[in-house]
Scaffold this motif. Sequence first.
Motif, short mmCIF file in Angstrom:
data_model
loop_
_atom_site.label_atom_id
_atom_site.label_comp_id
_atom_site.label_asym_id
_atom_site.label_seq_id
_atom_site.Cartn_x
_atom_site.Cartn_y
_atom_site.Cartn_z
N SER A 130 59.11 58.96 40.53
CA SER A 130 59.81 58.25 41.61
C SER A 130 59.65 56.75 41.49
O SER A 130 60.61 56.00 41.69
CB SER A 130 59.34 58.74 42.98
N VAL A 134 59.38 66.94 49.27
CA VAL A 134 58.49 65.86 49.70
C VAL A 134 57.52 66.39 50.74
O VAL A 134 57.92 67.03 51.72
CB VAL A 134 59.30 64.68 50.28
N TYR A 139 58.72 57.74 48.58
CA TYR A 139 59.41 58.45 49.65
C TYR A 139 58.95 57.91 50.99
O TYR A 139 57.99 57.14 51.06
CB TYR A 139 59.15 59.97 49.55
N LYS A 186 62.74 66.51 46.55
CA LYS A 186 62.40 65.19 45.99
C LYS A 186 63.60 64.55 45.30
O LYS A 186 63.82 63.34 45.45
CB LYS A 186 61.22 65.29 45.03
#
Length: 195
Positions: free
Chosen positions: A25, A47, A57, A66
Amino acid sequence: MRFSEIKNHLKKFRVGIAGAGGLGSNCAAALARTGMGTLVIADFDSVELSNLSRQYYFTDQVGMMKTTALKENLSRINPEVNVVIHEVKLDKKNIPFIFWGCNIIVEAFDKTEMKEMLIETVQNELPGIPLIIGSGMAGWGNNEILKFRKIDNTLYVCGDESSEASEDLPALAPRVGIVANMQANAVIELLMKSF
């Protein structure tokens, strides 16, 4: 070289990211900020609240897949980046299809056996495609031992290559972020060589 020139060059490329956790990410966010053309992101997880300590996030995304949440976040950073998501657990059979056409692949797994499987699959099924892995980012401090190393013509590693995350040595946002950004920096370095 001006940022506009770098961005115009990078928008021609397609980068695969295997995993959308701490490494994936944060690496994706860095690449979106540089103007990468297409990001192909694969992950099968959702998540969780515990992810927010080191992953890109937000609290209102807890419970979302995700890949879906990351695509939303990346579009807020750079609406021009094309984000292709695959909500699937990667394996030897689907990796060649998911990452077909990628110029580079970034490994962002937690488990050693998944890392090994990805390396073996990419080298056998997608020969010549550079793979940038992350290894060793648990704990805090010791910035001087984090490094980028070329293993061969298509395999690179970022991290300290030794510190494994555990209950007593957790993966914390600063070192995870450093390694994720090292991976993104390695992607850019390799792609800019063809400028």
